[in-house]
Write a protein that holds these residues in place. Structure first.
Motif, PDB file in Angstrom:
ATOM      1  N   HIS A 196       0.899  -1.193  -0.037  1.00  0.00           N
ATOM      2  CA  HIS A 196      -0.016   0.091   0.053  1.00  0.00           C
ATOM      3  C   HIS A 196       0.824   1.165   0.093  1.00  0.00           C
ATOM      4  O   HIS A 196       1.582   1.497   0.961  1.00  0.00           O
ATOM      5  CB  HIS A 196      -0.926   0.089   1.161  1.00  0.00           C
ATOM      6  N   LEU A 197       0.876   1.900  -1.046  1.00  0.00           N
ATOM      7  CA  LEU A 197       1.934   3.052  -1.278  1.00  0.00           C
ATOM      8  C   LEU A 197       1.477   4.160  -0.484  1.00  0.00           C
ATOM      9  O   LEU A 197       2.283   5.100  -0.065  1.00  0.00           O
ATOM     10  CB  LEU A 197       1.852   3.560  -2.706  1.00  0.00           C
ATOM     11  N   ASP A 198       0.111   4.347  -0.118  1.00  0.00           N
ATOM     12  CA  ASP A 198      -0.425   5.442   0.665  1.00  0.00           C
ATOM     13  C   ASP A 198      -0.236   5.263   2.187  1.00  0.00           C
ATOM     14  O   ASP A 198       0.365   4.131   2.490  1.00  0.00           O
ATOM     15  CB  ASP A 198      -1.841   5.846   0.241  1.00  0.00           C
ATOM     16  N   HIS A 199      -0.810   6.057   2.995  1.00  0.00           N
ATOM     17  CA  HIS A 199      -0.789   5.942   4.431  1.00  0.00           C
ATOM     18  C   HIS A 199      -2.544   5.593   4.687  1.00  0.00           C
ATOM     19  O   HIS A 199      -2.868   6.469   5.662  1.00  0.00           O
ATOM     20  CB  HIS A 199      -0.306   6.963   5.079  1.00  0.00           C
ATOM     21  N   SER A 200      -3.073   4.925   3.991  1.00  0.00           N
ATOM     22  CA  SER A 200      -4.503   4.552   4.206  1.00  0.00           C
ATOM     23  C   SER A 200      -4.625   3.603   5.705  1.00  0.00           C
ATOM     24  O   SER A 200      -3.510   3.342   6.077  1.00  0.00           O
ATOM     25  CB  SER A 200      -5.153   4.044   2.899  1.00  0.00           C
ATOM     26  N   GLU A 201      -5.946   3.437   5.791  1.00  0.00           N
ATOM     27  CA  GLU A 201      -6.120   2.532   6.987  1.00  0.00           C
ATOM     28  C   GLU A 201      -5.664   1.114   6.651  1.00  0.00           C
ATOM     29  O   GLU A 201      -5.282   0.520   7.560  1.00  0.00           O
ATOM     30  CB  GLU A 201      -7.646   2.149   7.321  1.00  0.00           C
ATOM     31  N   ARG A 202      -5.634   0.673   5.239  1.00  0.00           N
ATOM     32  CA  ARG A 202      -5.271  -0.543   4.948  1.00  0.00           C
ATOM     33  C   ARG A 202      -3.700  -0.704   5.159  1.00  0.00           C
ATOM     34  O   ARG A 202      -3.094  -1.601   5.746  1.00  0.00           O
ATOM     35  CB  ARG A 202      -5.449  -0.888   3.556  1.00  0.00           C
ATOM     36  N   PHE A 203      -3.060   0.287   5.051  1.00  0.00           N
ATOM     37  CA  PHE A 203      -1.686   0.511   5.234  1.00  0.00           C
ATOM     38  C   PHE A 203      -1.399   0.294   6.671  1.00  0.00           C
ATOM     39  O   PHE A 203      -0.295  -0.609   7.178  1.00  0.00           O
ATOM     40  CB  PHE A 203      -1.099   1.960   4.828  1.00  0.00           C
ATOM     41  N   TRP A 204      -1.929   1.283   7.652  1.00  0.00           N
ATOM     42  CA  TRP A 204      -1.517   0.896   8.920  1.00  0.00           C
ATOM     43  C   TRP A 204      -1.881  -0.446   9.516  1.00  0.00           C
ATOM     44  O   TRP A 204      -1.388  -0.757  10.613  1.00  0.00           O
ATOM     45  CB  TRP A 204      -2.363   2.007   9.670  1.00  0.00           C
ATOM     46  N   LYS A 205      -2.964  -0.812   9.223  1.00  0.00           N
ATOM     47  CA  LYS A 205      -3.255  -2.186   9.356  1.00  0.00           C
ATOM     48  C   LYS A 205      -2.112  -3.224   8.975  1.00  0.00           C
ATOM     49  O   LYS A 205      -2.081  -4.161   9.730  1.00  0.00           O
ATOM     50  CB  LYS A 205      -4.812  -2.813   8.802  1.00  0.00           C
ATOM     51  N   GLU A 206      -1.675  -3.189   7.998  1.00  0.00           N
ATOM     52  CA  GLU A 206      -0.512  -3.811   7.491  1.00  0.00           C
ATOM     53  C   GLU A 206       0.711  -3.811   8.330  1.00  0.00           C
ATOM     54  O   GLU A 206       1.254  -4.445   8.912  1.00  0.00           O
ATOM     55  CB  GLU A 206      -0.065  -3.824   5.957  1.00  0.00           C
ATOM     56  N   VAL A 207       1.241  -2.452   8.799  1.00  0.00           N
ATOM     57  CA  VAL A 207       2.045  -2.404   9.848  1.00  0.00           C
ATOM     58  C   VAL A 207       1.798  -3.042  10.976  1.00  0.00           C
ATOM     59  O   VAL A 207       2.439  -3.494  11.764  1.00  0.00           O
ATOM     60  CB  VAL A 207       2.339  -0.779   9.852  1.00  0.00           C
ATOM     61  N   GLY A 208       0.521  -2.847  11.649  1.00  0.00           N
ATOM     62  CA  GLY A 208       0.167  -3.271  12.809  1.00  0.00           C
ATOM     63  C   GLY A 208       0.104  -4.769  12.981  1.00  0.00           C
ATOM     64  O   GLY A 208       0.325  -5.639  13.909  1.00  0.00           O
ATOM     65  N   ARG A 209      -0.148  -5.306  11.787  1.00  0.00           N
ATOM     66  CA  ARG A 209      -0.052  -6.970  11.635  1.00  0.00           C
ATOM     67  C   ARG A 209       1.503  -7.381  12.006  1.00  0.00           C
ATOM     68  O   ARG A 209       1.510  -8.492  12.498  1.00  0.00           O
ATOM     69  CB  ARG A 209      -0.359  -7.473  10.028  1.00  0.00           C
ATOM     70  N   VAL A 210       2.296  -6.632  11.753  1.00  0.00           N
ATOM     71  CA  VAL A 210       3.805  -7.156  11.932  1.00  0.00           C
ATOM     72  C   VAL A 210       4.333  -6.585  13.251  1.00  0.00           C
ATOM     73  O   VAL A 210       4.583  -7.288  14.103  1.00  0.00           O
ATOM     74  CB  VAL A 210       4.782  -6.765  10.788  1.00  0.00           C
ATOM     75  N   ASP A 211       4.039  -5.346  13.626  1.00  0.00           N
ATOM     76  CA  ASP A 211       4.375  -4.522  14.854  1.00  0.00           C
ATOM     77  C   ASP A 211       3.097  -4.218  15.506  1.00  0.00           C
ATOM     78  O   ASP A 211       2.706  -3.205  15.352  1.00  0.00           O
ATOM     79  CB  ASP A 211       5.266  -3.181  14.336  1.00  0.00           C
ATOM     80  N   ILE A 212       2.891  -4.878  16.511  1.00  0.00           N
ATOM     81  CA  ILE A 212       1.802  -4.598  17.172  1.00  0.00           C
ATOM     82  C   ILE A 212       1.917  -3.411  18.234  1.00  0.00           C
ATOM     83  O   ILE A 212       0.861  -2.832  18.843  1.00  0.00           O
ATOM     84  CB  ILE A 212       1.237  -5.811  18.372  1.00  0.00           C
ATOM     85  N   GLU A 213       3.158  -2.930  18.385  1.00  0.00           N
ATOM     86  CA  GLU A 213       3.224  -1.712  19.202  1.00  0.00           C
ATOM     87  C   GLU A 213       3.551  -0.595  18.230  1.00  0.00           C
ATOM     88  O   GLU A 213       4.387   0.426  18.667  1.00  0.00           O
ATOM     89  CB  GLU A 213       4.440  -2.111  20.342  1.00  0.00           C
ATOM     90  N   TYR A 214       3.216  -0.540  16.941  1.00  0.00           N
ATOM     91  CA  TYR A 214       3.631   0.551  16.248  1.00  0.00           C
ATOM     92  C   TYR A 214       3.261   2.154  16.376  1.00  0.00           C
ATOM     93  O   TYR A 214       3.906   2.774  16.105  1.00  0.00           O
ATOM     94  CB  TYR A 214       3.187   0.227  14.538  1.00  0.00           C
ATOM     95  N   LEU A 215       2.060   1.876  17.256  1.00  0.00           N
ATOM     96  CA  LEU A 215       1.586   3.459  17.566  1.00  0.00           C
ATOM     97  C   LEU A 215       2.610   3.770  18.576  1.00  0.00           C
ATOM     98  O   LEU A 215       3.158   4.975  18.663  1.00  0.00           O
ATOM     99  CB  LEU A 215       0.310   3.078  18.313  1.00  0.00           C
ATOM    100  N   VAL A 216       3.187   3.111  19.506  1.00  0.00           N
ATOM    101  CA  VAL A 216       4.177   3.638  20.555  1.00  0.00           C
ATOM    102  C   VAL A 216       5.247   3.982  19.779  1.00  0.00           C
ATOM    103  O   VAL A 216       6.214   4.914  19.993  1.00  0.00           O
ATOM    104  CB  VAL A 216       4.498   2.445  21.430  1.00  0.00           C
ATOM    105  N   HIS A 217       5.822   3.086  18.877  1.00  0.00           N
ATOM    106  CA  HIS A 217       7.291   3.341  18.041  1.00  0.00           C
ATOM    107  C   HIS A 217       7.126   4.471  17.091  1.00  0.00           C
ATOM    108  O   HIS A 217       8.167   5.173  16.888  1.00  0.00           O
ATOM    109  CB  HIS A 217       7.456   2.127  17.190  1.00  0.00           C
ATOM    110  N   ARG A 218       5.841   4.591  16.427  1.00  0.00           N
ATOM    111  CA  ARG A 218       5.814   6.007  15.770  1.00  0.00           C
ATOM    112  C   ARG A 218       5.797   7.079  16.716  1.00  0.00           C
ATOM    113  O   ARG A 218       6.516   8.085  16.110  1.00  0.00           O
ATOM    114  CB  ARG A 218       4.257   5.761  15.011  1.00  0.00           C
TER     115      ARG A 218
END
Length: 228
Positions: A196-218
């Motif tokens: 997903h080239l954009d920062h859509s909801e689907r993109f962040w869901k993909e990030v969260g699939r791998v990094d469950i603490e991505y909001l903290v890391h972000r």
């Protein structure tokens, strides 16, 4: 590449490319200005554009990260800056140490000293990045089902990484200044862009699939600057 001299900005490197559509200014690793222009642009036009963009160029130079040197500062994952007194000023690497020798009257804030140290820091970070990042991103891609076409290293001052529509990933060597968990977050972020080239909801869901603490890391990543 050709250069021109400016009374205010000193030596400016000029890069003429067929892909450029307008003048674009960036700051080189040594702190000097770089100007990219269309290949057909004559030098007098470049001087005129610089003269008409001085406020913007000053802002660009002022916004670059300031390298503050201190004895014992960490460089990347395995190097340390060691500052000592000596008859003459010099900068050299010795094992995992970067040795900065200062003569009487020398200052850590001297631009020439900072430029010399920065040059060595860039070399150290690039070497570490090439050693660590290819293996780590390949592991993450294979483990979580991502595909990318190529990997290259940059020293872009404003971005940790990027991914284009061809799934080619670029990574900033300054990543080696981050904690390992934040390095992984950036790698996962860019790998997710291969789907997903954009920062859509689907993109962040993909990030969260791998990094469950991505909001903290972000949030934590915002404390760091990708510039060197």
């Amino acid at each position: 590449m050709p250069t021109l001299e400016d009374k205010e900005f000193g030596t400016i490197t000029v890069r003429k490319t067929s892909s450029s559509r307008s003048m674009k200014a960036t700051v080189a690793p040594n702190g000097t200005l770089r100007i990219s222009v269309p290949s057909y642009t004559p030098m007098f036009m470049i001087r005129r554009m610089i003269a008409g963009s001085r406020d913007e160029l000053r802002t660009l130079l002022d916004s670059r990260p300031k390298l503050v040197l201190s004895d014992g500062m960490q460089i990347g994952k395995s190097h340390t800056l060691l500052i000592r007194s000596a008859p003459t000023r010099s900068v050299k690497r010795s094992g995992n140490q970067l040795l900065l020798s200062l003569a009487p009257g020398d200052s850590l804030e001297d631009p020439e000293t900072i430029d010399k140290v920065r040059t060595h820091i860039l070399a150290i970070l690039r070497r570490e990045a090439k050693h660590h990042l290819p293996h780590r991103i390949r592991y993450l891609a294979d483990t979580y089902g991502f595909e990318y076409t190529s990997l290259r290293f940059t020293h872009a001052s404003s971005r940790w990484g990027s991914c284009n529509s061809k799934k080619a990933i670029s990574l900033n060597i300054a990543l080696m200044n981050l904690p390992y968990e934040l390095i992984d977050y950036v790698l996962i972020h860019e790998l997710s862009h291969t789907k997903h080239l954009d920062h859509s909801e689907r993109f962040w869901k993909e990030v969260g699939r791998v990094d469950i603490e991505y909001l903290v890391h972000r949030k934590q990543l915002k404390r760091y600057n990708p510039g060197i």
